[in-house]
Design a protein around this motif. Structure first.
Motif, PDB file in Angstrom:
ATOM      1  N   GLY A  79      26.135 -36.928  27.287  1.00  0.00           N
ATOM      2  CA  GLY A  79      24.746 -36.649  27.095  1.00  0.00           C
ATOM      3  C   GLY A  79      24.140 -37.638  27.954  1.00  0.00           C
ATOM      4  N   ARG A  80      22.771 -37.201  27.970  1.00  0.00           N
ATOM      5  CA  ARG A  80      21.676 -38.111  28.645  1.00  0.00           C
ATOM      6  C   ARG A  80      20.936 -38.705  27.784  1.00  0.00           C
ATOM      7  N   PRO A  81      20.663 -39.826  27.718  1.00  0.00           N
ATOM      8  CA  PRO A  81      19.822 -40.683  26.782  1.00  0.00           C
ATOM      9  C   PRO A  81      18.283 -40.345  27.110  1.00  0.00           C
ATOM     10  N   GLY A  82      17.635 -40.287  25.885  1.00  0.00           N
ATOM     11  CA  GLY A  82      16.216 -39.641  25.876  1.00  0.00           C
ATOM     12  C   GLY A  82      16.139 -38.518  25.885  1.00  0.00           C
ATOM     13  N   CYS A  83      17.178 -37.342  25.435  1.00  0.00           N
ATOM     14  CA  CYS A  83      17.196 -36.138  25.313  1.00  0.00           C
ATOM     15  C   CYS A  83      17.327 -35.522  24.078  1.00  0.00           C
ATOM     16  N   ASP A  84      16.735 -34.431  23.870  1.00  0.00           N
ATOM     17  CA  ASP A  84      17.087 -33.469  22.530  1.00  0.00           C
ATOM     18  C   ASP A  84      18.213 -32.735  22.949  1.00  0.00           C
ATOM     19  N   TYR A  85      19.057 -32.219  22.016  1.00  0.00           N
ATOM     20  CA  TYR A  85      20.088 -31.142  22.161  1.00  0.00           C
ATOM     21  C   TYR A  85      20.350 -30.397  21.207  1.00  0.00           C
ATOM     22  N   VAL A  86      20.020 -29.000  21.063  1.00  0.00           N
ATOM     23  CA  VAL A  86      20.397 -28.026  20.249  1.00  0.00           C
ATOM     24  C   VAL A  86      21.611 -27.336  20.575  1.00  0.00           C
ATOM     25  N   PHE A  87      22.307 -27.269  19.479  1.00  0.00           N
ATOM     26  CA  PHE A  87      23.722 -26.778  19.779  1.00  0.00           C
ATOM     27  C   PHE A  87      23.638 -25.404  18.717  1.00  0.00           C
ATOM     28  N   ILE A  88      23.714 -24.270  19.463  1.00  0.00           N
ATOM     29  CA  ILE A  88      23.718 -23.043  18.952  1.00  0.00           C
ATOM     30  C   ILE A  88      25.063 -22.218  19.084  1.00  0.00           C
ATOM     31  N   ALA A  89      25.290 -21.751  17.916  1.00  0.00           N
ATOM     32  CA  ALA A  89      27.135 -21.391  17.641  1.00  0.00           C
ATOM     33  C   ALA A  89      26.707 -19.765  18.094  1.00  0.00           C
ATOM     34  N   ARG A  90      27.906 -19.311  18.848  1.00  0.00           N
ATOM     35  CA  ARG A  90      27.724 -17.884  19.311  1.00  0.00           C
ATOM     36  C   ARG A  90      28.880 -17.437  18.514  1.00  0.00           C
ATOM     37  N   SER A  91      29.174 -15.866  18.822  1.00  0.00           N
ATOM     38  CA  SER A  91      30.181 -15.400  18.060  1.00  0.00           C
ATOM     39  C   SER A  91      31.631 -15.989  18.500  1.00  0.00           C
ATOM     40  N   GLY A  92      32.372 -16.405  17.654  1.00  0.00           N
ATOM     41  CA  GLY A  92      33.627 -16.723  18.078  1.00  0.00           C
ATOM     42  C   GLY A  92      33.828 -18.412  17.906  1.00  0.00           C
ATOM     43  N   THR A  93      32.746 -18.949  17.812  1.00  0.00           N
ATOM     44  CA  THR A  93      32.871 -20.263  17.403  1.00  0.00           C
ATOM     45  C   THR A  93      33.611 -21.161  16.341  1.00  0.00           C
ATOM     46  N   ALA A  94      33.357 -20.381  15.239  1.00  0.00           N
ATOM     47  CA  ALA A  94      34.109 -20.380  14.052  1.00  0.00           C
ATOM     48  C   ALA A  94      35.775 -20.434  14.227  1.00  0.00           C
ATOM     49  N   GLU A  95      36.121 -19.455  15.034  1.00  0.00           N
ATOM     50  CA  GLU A  95      37.546 -19.163  15.210  1.00  0.00           C
ATOM     51  C   GLU A  95      38.209 -19.686  16.816  1.00  0.00           C
ATOM     52  N   ARG A  96      37.365 -20.053  17.319  1.00  0.00           N
ATOM     53  CA  ARG A  96      37.654 -20.594  18.846  1.00  0.00           C
ATOM     54  C   ARG A  96      38.663 -21.843  18.543  1.00  0.00           C
ATOM     55  N   ALA A  97      39.805 -21.929  19.579  1.00  0.00           N
ATOM     56  CA  ALA A  97      40.797 -22.888  19.184  1.00  0.00           C
ATOM     57  C   ALA A  97      40.050 -24.364  19.587  1.00  0.00           C
ATOM     58  N   TRP A  98      40.401 -25.235  18.951  1.00  0.00           N
ATOM     59  CA  TRP A  98      39.746 -26.723  19.277  1.00  0.00           C
ATOM     60  C   TRP A  98      39.295 -26.706  20.610  1.00  0.00           C
ATOM     61  N   ASP A  99      40.640 -27.174  20.986  1.00  0.00           N
ATOM     62  CA  ASP A  99      40.516 -27.694  22.321  1.00  0.00           C
ATOM     63  C   ASP A  99      39.632 -26.835  23.475  1.00  0.00           C
TER      64      ASP A  99
END
Length: 136
Positions: A79-99
């Motif tokens: 990430g870049r210092p001084g930035c805001d990040y919003v992570f938005i889950a999409r379909s499949g985020t809960a089931e996707r392989a961790w790697d």
């Protein structure tokens, strides 16, 4: 980037709305919005959200937990210092392989951190007279 960067949380709706006005990029099971605050504070602020489109409360909470852990591991490095990040889950985020989820987050953060070249190149303007076969 070092891992000693301070990670804070976005907690108020106006912070999320401000981040939505920045740049965003989707890769695989995650969409990330980035806003460069330009306020001189090197802290990175993170927010997480999941809509009802991806599933019920259990699925949304699991997706957000997975995104929080991925962000905790990768944002200080990519990430870049001084930035805001919003992570938005999409379909499949809960089931996707961790790697694969980690790879999605890493590639998205890396792409957002690289400065973009000017993509808008001035070219000749085209007028209807340039296309004689078209109706006006």
């Amino acid at each position: 980037m070092t891992t000693s960067l301070k990670l804070l949380r976005l907690t108020r709706r106006p912070q999320f709305l401000a981040a939505a006005k920045g740049v965003s990029l989707a890769r695989g099971a995650v969409l990330i919005q980035q806003l460069d605050r330009q306020d001189g504070d090197p802290a990175i602020r993170l927010g997480f959200t999941a809509t009802k489109k991806i599933g019920g409360a259990v699925t949304r909470n699991r997706a957000k937990r997975r995104l929080r852990e991925a962000a905790r591991a990768l944002t200080p490095v990519h990430g870049r210092p001084g930035c805001d990040y919003v992570f938005i889950a999409r379909s499949g985020t809960a089931e996707r392989a961790w790697d694969r989820l980690l790879d999605d987050v890493k590639s998205t953060l890396t792409r957002l951190a690289t400065p973009r070249a000017a993509s808008h190149v001035e070219g000749p303007t085209v007028t209807p007279a340039d296309h004689p076969g078209q109706d006006r």
